[in-house]
Design an enzyme around this catalytic site. Structure first.
Site: not given
Length: 289
Positions: A131-133
């Site tokens: 997942l993106d940050r």
């Protein structure tokens, strides 16, 4: 680490048995280079060795540890765990894997610390659903490289990934499919819809209308970088808080995107594993306004 399989077919090579049980070509290459042992009974064998019906084949691999990945200790919200898989709820703002700007407090560091404290001997977490940050929610992690290689061979149709997102505007359709190819220009981090991009398909259902915004349940049919964010921006309904894709940043400090549900076929048991993860507080607040 070792796994054993019984040859249920007529005489065939160890290589064919391993391939039939989901072992990846990458792992086979490592075995050829001597990074592991193959046994039939108590005897060491090669990939080309013939195995009779009913005989057992054991793959034994050395434990993994990457000394460059620091051990960190922190709170992990574990949604599911067995001998091969760890599924956690990643908080928004936490980086998934170590990089130049953060090598010590990422999800991978905390998972390594958890595995170490649990007495595990394989200490390299393999991130499967990254997942993106600033996206929160479900992350699937393989505990060893056999599991990693086997899950990577599971067909995408046997993976179901659902997200919850809050988008700007009142979507005109209760249910729709966004089928637009996605690519990127040069080294720009931002992706965009373009004719030369990779196929990308996003399905959504409106779950709740919030005045000028909409809560949507999203299913990914492909796995392109930033796919949900790009697609909703492209159709004129960017995610709230998504500064990169022109979303309104007044109501939430990050993109309003949460990995809500994961269902996948476990290549070891041939049964489905399914988990859900409720909305975090910042997105819950959007529904109450």
């Amino acid at each position: 680490m070792e796994y054993t399989w019984i040859n249920s077919e007529s005489d065939q090579t160890i290589k064919k048995i391993l391939l039939a049980n989901g072992i990846s070509q990458r792992l086979l290459s490592q075995i050829r280079r001597g990074e592991g042992d193959l046994l039939v009974g108590e005897k060491y064998r090669k990939l080309t060795t013939m195995v009779a019906h009913g005989q057992a084949v054991t793959l034994r691999l050395p434990d993994e540890n990457n000394e460059e990945i620091a051990i960190a200790h922190g709170t992990l919200t574990i949604l599911y765990e067995d001998s091969n898989w760890l599924i956690v709820d990643k908080k928004a703002g936490m980086t998934t894997v170590p990089g130049p700007s953060n090598r010590e407090t990422t999800l991978v560091n905390y998972v390594k610390g958890y595995l170490f404290d649990s007495g595990a001997t394989d200490l390299v977490p393999h991130i499967i659903t990254r997942l993106d940050r600033f996206t929160s929610g479900i992350v699937l992690i393989a505990k060893n490289r056999i599991a990693q290689g086997m899950i990577e061979k599971v067909e995408y149709k046997n993976f179901e990934k659902y997200y919850l997102a809050v988008v700007e505007g009142d979507l005109p359709s209760e249910h729709a499919l966004i089928n637009k190819p996605i690519g990127k220009r040069d080294a720009n981090i931002r992706r965009e819809v373009m004719a030369t991009g990779q196929s990308a398909v996003t399905e959504y259902w409106v779950k709740k209308r919030l005045g000028n915004n909409s809560l949507v349940l999203v299913k990914l049919h492909t796995g392109r970088t930033h796919q949900i964010r790009v697609h909703f921006s492209e159709i004129g309904f960017p995610l709230l808080g998504d500064k990169l894709y022109d979303g309104n940043i007044e109501k939430i400090a990050r993109q309003a995107l949460h990995a809500f549900k994961l269902k996948f076929l476990d290549p070891f048991t041939k049964k489905y594993i399914e988990v859900e993860c409720g909305l975090p507080e910042d997105m819950q607040c959007l529904l109450e306004k």
